[in-house]
Design a protein around this motif. Structure first.
Motif, PDB file in Angstrom:
ATOM      1  N   SER A  37       1.139  -1.357   0.125  1.00 44.94           N
ATOM      2  CA  SER A  37       0.098  -0.153   0.139  1.00 44.94           C
ATOM      3  C   SER A  37       0.783   1.126  -0.234  1.00 44.94           C
ATOM      4  O   SER A  37       1.934   1.579   0.806  1.00 44.94           O
ATOM      5  CB  SER A  37      -0.935  -0.161   1.406  1.00 44.94           C
ATOM      6  N   ARG A  38       0.300   2.211  -0.788  1.00 42.52           N
ATOM      7  CA  ARG A  38       0.395   3.618  -0.360  1.00 42.52           C
ATOM      8  C   ARG A  38       1.101   3.793   1.193  1.00 42.52           C
ATOM      9  O   ARG A  38       2.128   4.677   1.133  1.00 42.52           O
ATOM     10  CB  ARG A  38      -0.062   4.838  -1.290  1.00 42.52           C
ATOM     11  N   SER A  39       0.558   4.124   1.882  1.00 46.00           N
ATOM     12  CA  SER A  39       1.134   4.316   2.827  1.00 46.00           C
ATOM     13  C   SER A  39       2.490   3.574   3.491  1.00 46.00           C
ATOM     14  O   SER A  39       2.883   3.966   4.739  1.00 46.00           O
ATOM     15  CB  SER A  39       0.332   3.270   4.492  1.00 46.00           C
ATOM     16  N   TYR A  40       2.265   2.312   3.625  1.00 44.10           N
ATOM     17  CA  TYR A  40       3.433   0.795   3.840  1.00 44.10           C
ATOM     18  C   TYR A  40       5.270   2.530   2.932  1.00 44.10           C
ATOM     19  O   TYR A  40       5.826   2.257   3.848  1.00 44.10           O
ATOM     20  CB  TYR A  40       3.326  -0.305   3.064  1.00 44.10           C
ATOM     21  N   PHE A  41       4.475   2.442   1.992  1.00 46.61           N
ATOM     22  CA  PHE A  41       5.400   2.587   1.092  1.00 46.61           C
ATOM     23  C   PHE A  41       5.806   3.994   1.902  1.00 46.61           C
ATOM     24  O   PHE A  41       6.938   4.460   2.311  1.00 46.61           O
ATOM     25  CB  PHE A  41       5.328   4.013  -0.234  1.00 46.61           C
ATOM     26  N   TRP A  42       4.494   5.000   2.236  1.00 47.61           N
ATOM     27  CA  TRP A  42       5.683   6.309   2.693  1.00 47.61           C
ATOM     28  C   TRP A  42       6.245   5.806   4.555  1.00 47.61           C
ATOM     29  O   TRP A  42       7.105   7.107   4.048  1.00 47.61           O
ATOM     30  CB  TRP A  42       3.830   7.287   3.625  1.00 47.61           C
ATOM     31  N   VAL A  43       6.407   4.779   5.102  1.00 47.44           N
ATOM     32  CA  VAL A  43       6.467   4.401   6.420  1.00 47.44           C
ATOM     33  C   VAL A  43       7.970   4.512   6.138  1.00 47.44           C
ATOM     34  O   VAL A  43       8.619   4.426   6.380  1.00 47.44           O
ATOM     35  CB  VAL A  43       5.692   3.049   6.993  1.00 47.44           C
TER      36      VAL A  43
END
Lengths: 490, 490
Positions: A37-43
């Motif tokens: 997910s994009r959120s994982y990438f951001w993290v």
């Protein structure tokens, strides 16, 4: 769920060997789990950047902290050292975290290049090792010399030594010593007779009139003190004299300024904030030259400017006193809790500036510089008094000719071997030879350090706690002016 | 999707102020997005641990690196400094990352406590500043002294100076100088005549027979050299002599051992791995004493043990040569690329151990220690030769009495002011006074440092590249034995 496997893969990605493929391409299905997910990438990105920033910050810290160590330890870093005021808790023992640099003389004649002014390199020559003494030609520019002399004249110079008054309190009276006891103190070789040099050695300490063997003989004759006329005083002869007989006799006869220990006029110039830029520059340059913490230089005595007229002189002396446990330093007395009967100037370093080139005489003489041994008694003998700079400058081991702009500096104390001030250096004895032609202008910058580290630290802490910011607003009683009033008496 | 908002929240969690609630509880719904998944939690934990581990590692690095700086810089750290062999690329310029500690003498008579042996504190007294010279009583135990003497005797001692042979090659011949040129070189004051002391000064350098003014007069008479009998040789008289006339005359007459520069026997004891434990201990103790990098001490000459019989002596000399660009050091010659006509011992420090207390005489004399100035010419005058330790030890400035177990050590070179070896110290002149009663046993540990840092570094690199591990297996040609063979000639 495949969470743990994904996390293991994710960990791989954070290792320093960055892989450029986005994490999604490495997994078979991009819609499979939250790892894509994009959120994982951001993290990942945020953690990665925070991590990198922290590494950079720590590397800066490493660099900065070792750089500071360099500055305070290295003998080559000019003006290094961090100020050490206002750190330790009051009352408690101060832990010494500063080492005083002592410049290496290597050998007499050694020249080292020093960087004191931007875009200029000065040469510093070792003149002697005992005392540790250096000469730096061109330390001050001609303009700076002129400004200092003008500022001193504007302020006005006063007599360096007042004429001696008759009937002054004498230490012997204060200590309530009997004539026998005084005789015994004076009789150094304990032969039951006072030789001329035994009288001379002691008279130097006591009063401001400089006795020569000749006028001592005159006094003997005038007072009919030496009954058997052998040039010696025995106890019987000594007992017939009053304690101030010599001084009284000389004052009756009339004392000329040339007969004083010191024949000059001087004034003090404040070098702190608000002072003339030249004076602040000189202070800054002295800090670079001596490589001492700027706090110590800042808290030292103001600049002393001295003028010797033709015929002026200053007999040989030391700028600083010996170190005994019961001796207090004038500059740290403010912070001392106890009152002490003995007080002395504690001037670790003397920086002496020649403000003009003298037409004749006026050399700075170091009578015993680099002597193999130091022997107090051999300084004054019946025929030659090495301390007399009106007569015997030519017999001094070392003489520095006054040249405009040149600075000399020396250490009045030895090292204690542990980075602080140790014993007084007996060899630091020096004087101003008589000026035979013209006028002589010099300035002195003394750097005050208490050989007792605790007292120095207490003093620095005290001064740092005094209100400092008021000095911008007006002539308030700030630390510097307080100190100036103390130094005024010098 | 809410990815970016979640990431912002996630970033909050990584700040140092750790919040203990699990991230899920702070969000309204736990099944809402990937942020709540186990994989997210794993990612956070793994990153967090990696981050913490990195911080710890960096803090360790900070601590470790500043600790190392302490060791190599601090004057108090005994035996500090890291070995600096085998680091820089060969051929390239070596960057100096090591500073040689130079112990502060403070003043003559100053005593500092030093920790050399576990559970014992030694006192180190400053004997002179020129040369920088210290004395440490009880440096060796009685047992250690005994072991060293026994090991030397087992190995066997050889004559320190062979009897001079007639017809030796002379430097003057080699250099192809005419009698006029030699006369000019000898005639120091250029008065067209050779005084006795002018001959003496030069004969010391040239051959192994010690000339005195008396036997020079004898030679003049025997050779009928001084026609007008005024004690001086003019060019005409000098021209009539062959270049080896003096030596030839003396050898014809017969030379006694007491007429040599040096009358003693000596041997060398290896101190590396496999050597007697006492010898290794002494080396280790010397490293702590001098506070030099152990590599430098390890690569120095073996221990020299010297025995003087009754009547033995060693006239005043220096252990080390002056530094000229074209002079090579014996110990780094191995690594030198060029051949050089001049070669000298480069011994930064001499540590001299007294292995027994001598019954009479045998002092170590420093004729010019702490003299105000050094004047080569004033050493030898027509009447008194300060270099002659058979006659004039009583006129030396400083004499150290040989006391069992005491060590003295001094620096043969000045500092260069930048942490390396500088010029030769002229004041390091010393000799062994004649032994008037009994035998005298001493040992010398010389610490070799090339004043040219590049040569020293090249040498250390070379030695570190030689096979070292073979030394355990047998008497292979390792670095130490290679070096021993070089030192054997000394």
């Amino acid at each position: 769920m495949t969470g743990s496997q994904d996390a293991a893969r994710a960990e791989e990605d954070t290792t320093p060997t960055l892989r450029l493929q986005p994490p999604c391409e490495r997994l078979s299905g991009c819609h499979k789990s939250g790892v894509c997910s994009r959120s994982y990438f951001w993290v990942v990105m945020v953690f990665f950047h925070v991590y990198i920033l922290n590494v950079i910050a720590l590397l800066f810290y490493v660099h900065y902290s070792s750089g500071q160590e360099d500055a305070s330890r290295s003998r080559d870093a000019p003006g290094g050292g961090r100020p050490d005021a206002a750190r330790p808790p009051s009352g408690a023992e101060f832990v010494r975290d500063v080492s005083l640099t002592r410049i290496d003389g290597i050998r007499v004649g050694h020249v080292q290049k020093v960087s004191l002014v931007k875009g200029k390199v000065h040469e510093m020559r070792t003149l002697s090792l005992k005392p540790l003494l250096f000469e730096i030609p061109g330390f001050l520019s001609d303009d700076e010399c002129r400004v200092v002399m003008q500022l001193a004249q504007l302020k006005g110079l006063m007599e360096s030594q007042l004429m001696v008054q008759d009937g002054q309190e004498e230490l012997a009276k204060e200590l309530n010593l009997s004539p026998e006891e005084i005789f015994n103190l004076l009789d150094i070789n304990q032969d039951g007779q006072l030789q001329l040099h035994e009288i001379l050695t002691h008279s130097r300490v006591r009063d401001g009139i400089w006795l020569t063997p000749e006028n001592l003989r005159e006094i003997y004759a005038g007072l009919n003190a030496d009954k058997n006329n052998d040039g010696l005083l025995n106890l019987k002869e000594f007992r017939l004299l009053s304690s101030d007989a010599f001084q009284h006799f000389l004052l009756q006869r009339g004392v000329k300024r040339s007969q004083l220990v010191r024949n000059s006029r001087h004034t003090w110039l404040y070098q702190g904030e608000g002072a003339h830029q030249v004076l602040q520059d000189i202070k800054e340059r002295v800090t670079r030259l001596t490589r001492l913490p700027s706090t110590i230089v800042d808290l030292s005595e103001p600049l002393q400017v001295v003028r010797y007229e033709e015929g002026g002189h200053y007999h040989a002396h030391r700028d600083s006193g010996p170190v005994y446990p019961e001796t207090a330093c004038t500059h740290t007395l403010l912070a001392a809790n106890t009152s002490t009967p003995f007080e002395t100037s504690c001037r670790y370093i003397t920086v002496l500036f020649y403000l003009n080139t003298v037409d004749g005489g006026g050399e700075t003489a170091f009578p015993v510089a680099d002597n193999r041994t130091y022997d107090e008694m051999s300084l004054i003998q019946n025929d030659v008094d090495l301390l007399d700079t009106r007569r015997n400058c030519d017999k001094s081991n070392l003489r520095v000719r006054p040249t405009k702009g040149t600075a000399v500096f020396w250490y009045n104390y030895l090292s204690d071997g542990k980075g602080w001030v140790g014993e007084q250096d007996e060899y630091s004895l020096h004087g101003g030879c008589v000026v035979t032609r013209g006028t002589k202008w010099v300035a002195n910058k003394w750097i005050n350090v208490d050989p007792d580290y605790q007292r120095q630290a207490r003093y620095q802490q005290l001064v740092s706690q005094l209100p400092q910011d008021e000095s911008d607003e007006g002539p308030a009683l700030n630390a510097e002016t307080q100190r100036s009033s103390v130094h005024q008496e010098l």
